[in-house]
Design an enzyme around this catalytic site. Structure first.
Site, PDB file in Angstrom:
ATOM      1  N   GLY A 222      23.842  22.541   9.162  1.00  0.00           N
ATOM      2  CA  GLY A 222      23.743  20.998   9.312  1.00  0.00           C
ATOM      3  C   GLY A 222      22.647  20.036   8.679  1.00  0.00           C
ATOM      4  O   GLY A 222      21.880  20.513   8.023  1.00  0.00           O
TER       5      GLY A 222
ATOM      6  N   ASP B 177      27.406  25.539   1.752  1.00  0.00           N
ATOM      7  CA  ASP B 177      26.934  24.256   2.524  1.00  0.00           C
ATOM      8  C   ASP B 177      26.738  23.268   1.448  1.00  0.00           C
ATOM      9  O   ASP B 177      26.396  21.963   1.774  1.00  0.00           O
ATOM     10  CB  ASP B 177      25.968  24.422   3.529  1.00  0.00           C
ATOM     11  CG  ASP B 177      24.579  25.102   2.959  1.00  0.00           C
ATOM     12  OD1 ASP B 177      24.837  26.216   2.410  1.00  0.00           O
ATOM     13  OD2 ASP B 177      23.826  24.508   2.924  1.00  0.00           O
TER      14      ASP B 177
END
Length: 581
Positions: A211, A403
């Site tokens: 994240g 990511d």
């Protein structure tokens, strides 16, 4: 054929990818580039186990105050003095508009920006708004406010080109509160800040939830052309995804991201952009060399701009959590197609986009019958085009984790990146990657394929695509990369068509003699397509990059130059050659 899962073994219902299919395609990619093979390609996607995230060392170079080049990795560097001098050099400098003097044309004031918040409005969010590090379940984002401490923040650099993209009046950069607004100390009217939830494979291992640990998206701007652009502050403070980090950024790395993202755009390579760079007035402690000697560095925040910051990992995290969150994968896919790939939603079956696959069955994939299949194919092709462009200019990303892979095919997350100086296919700018060199320059095409396999596996787990469609996406990646790379290298050499033998020999010669990748091609333009040039004069235009080569190596280069001139002179007249240059 089955796709290898990126999930842990507990998700045993997921079927594995055919290793021969992946390996054969990977081998074709490596053969197509002509790079000397110095390390084995990555293995087919394995079943994985969760491992701790790995930090990456930033190796940066930037101009010193005296105008020289200073290596930020030099142990003798007085970091504070060097970075401050760079900031002084950059301060009050802007990157010009792509379309002339934009400063003479009026745009919007910050208060008049047309904000939209489709990501927050259309997708599930975290019910909590605190920044306590935690696992965030069943949500695509967490609403958080920038929290980096500031003390007299200063605008260091800005891009008028990006301001024009947003429709922003460049005079807004002169506002006394501009630095407060873009350091997060004051809130922009209409903004709705959040941090995105995503996961990813780091160095080939599933790392679970990652994240936005230090990036906070302010929202989306709709410009006068109805284009959607997200604004994001990197280094703006802690979020629930910060784990054990402080959520901050230093000026050293922020300068690198600001300059390189704008440079890549100017090179015509898809990338996120940078609107501005602000110093916080506070110091941040960093162990730059990972040697146990942390030092204080000036803190900074860069405002990144992109049409979307969605990554492969944005989908992976929800698929990894099982059936309960597979609906979020579909919702995210629908969101991306609706907002960023609308042409796919508008496809008609009459377009007849049916293709025969390259597998043993020669099965047919109809992209008009499944929008998700058409989407994954386009993501694969955009990724292939991006990496082919990187190979053309000698750019090495350094951390090609899933990511860090944009669904729009953009260069994203500038960390320990680097450009080739001496041509070394095994070059990696990331010291964390040095033992295995997984992300080295020559491996980037294969890593792109590996990451596409992970993305396709995620969509397959959510039953958005079948195995044939997933394998076809990987096949299209390979084909697109080879087409784009060959076209780029053909153009760099000024040839009328791709000559694999000539280019492969060139790259081998460059690797042996550590020839400067950028300067060589610039000097190559000085060679005339004239077969009558005496042998002893063939290498004169290249003497600045062919340094300290012995007799044997000189002969090898003369042999290549002869082949190059012969290939060129067969096609172009002298006038045509000059025009091509």
């Amino acid at each position: 054929m089955k796709l290898l899962s990126h999930f842990s073994p507990k998700n045993s219902s997921l079927s594995p990818l055919s290793a021969p299919f992946f390996s054969a395609l990977s081998f074709r990619l490596r053969r197509s580039t002509g790079f000397p093979v110095t390390s084995p390609p990555p293995p087919p996607p394995p079943y994985i186990s969760v491992s701790p995230s790995l930090s990456c060392h930033v190796s940066s170079r930037t101009g010193g105050g005296a105008g020289g080049v200073v290596s930020m990795d030099s142990p003798s560097l007085d970091l504070a003095v060097s970075v401050d001098s760079v900031a002084r050099d950059l301060k009050n400098q802007s990157l010009g508009s792509d379309a002339g003097d934009y400063s003479k044309r009026l745009g919007l004031k910050l208060e008049d920006i047309n904000w939209d918040h489709s990501f927050v409005r259309e997708l599930p969010g975290d019910p909590r708004t605190d920044t306590i590090p935690r696992e965030v379940l069943h949500a695509c984002y967490t609403k958080v406010l920038p929290s980096a401490e500031v003390e007299n923040p200063q605008l260091v650099a800005w891009s008028e080109s990006v301001a024009e993209l947003l429709g922003l009046d460049p005079q807004e950069f002169e506002r006394p509160d501009f630095s407060l607004l873009f350091s997060g100390a004051s809130t922009l009217v209409g903004a709705l800040p959040y941090a995105q939830c995503y996961g990813g494979h780091q160095f080939g291992m599933w790392a679970g939830q990652l994240g936005d640990g230090r990036a906070i998206t302010l929202g989306e701007i709709i410009n006068s052309k109805s284009e959607r652009w997200e604004l994001q502050l990197k280094g703006a403070g802690k979020t629930p995804y910060s784990r054990f980090a402080d959520g901050l950024a230093v000026l050293r790395s922020s300068i690198r991201e600001f300059l390189c993202s704008e440079a890549m755009h100017s090179l015509g390579i898809p990338t996120t952009r940078a609107l501005c760079l602000v110093t916080t007035g506070k110091y941040v402690t960093r162990d730059m060399f990972y040697d146990g000697n942390p030092k204080e560095e000036p803190g900074a925040i860069v405002c990144r701009v992109s049409q979307s910051f969605l990554r492969f990992g944005s989908y992976q995290i929800h698929a990894s959590r099982g059936k309960e969150d597979l609906g979020i994968v579909r919702a995210l896919a629908d969101y991306a197609i609706r907002n960023h790939f609308p042409h796919i939603d508008n496809m008609s079956r009459s377009e007849s986009l049916s293709f025969t696959t390259g597998d043993e069955d020669h099965s047919v994939v109809d992209l008009t019958s499944n929008k998700y299949a058409a989407w994954v194919v386009e993501v694969a092709e955009r990724t292939a085009t991006l990496i082919a462009n990187w190979q053309g200019v000698g750019f090495t990303h350094g951390v090609l984790n899933t990511d860090n892979m944009s669904i729009l095919g953009l260069t994203i997350d500038y960390g320990p990146f680097g450009f080739l100086d001496a041509f070394d296919p095994s070059y990696t700018p990331n010291t964390t990657d040095l033992p295995g060199r997984r992300y080295c320059f020559a491996n980037q095409p294969d890593i792109g394929l590996w990451n596409i396999a992970q993305f396709a596996s995620t969509l397959s787990a959510a039953q958005l695509i079948n195995d044939r469609e997933a394998n076809y996406a990987m096949e299209r990646y390979g084909t697109k990369f080879m087409d784009e790379y060959q076209a780029i290298m053909t153009k760099k050499l000024g040839l009328p068509k791709y000559n694999k033998q000539l280019i492969s020999k060139l790259l081998n010669n460059m690797a042996v003699d550590k020839v400067d990748y950028t300067n060589f091609f610039r000097l190559l333009s000085n060679i005339k397509a004239d077969p009558s040039i005496p042998e002893e004069e063939l290498l004169v235009p290249l003497k600045a990059v062919l340094l300290d080569i012995g007799k044997e190596r000189k002969e090898a280069w003369i042999s290549w130059a002869k082949s190059y001139i012969e290939e060129s002179s067969q096609t172009f007249t002298a006038g045509q050659w000059w025009h091509l240059r």
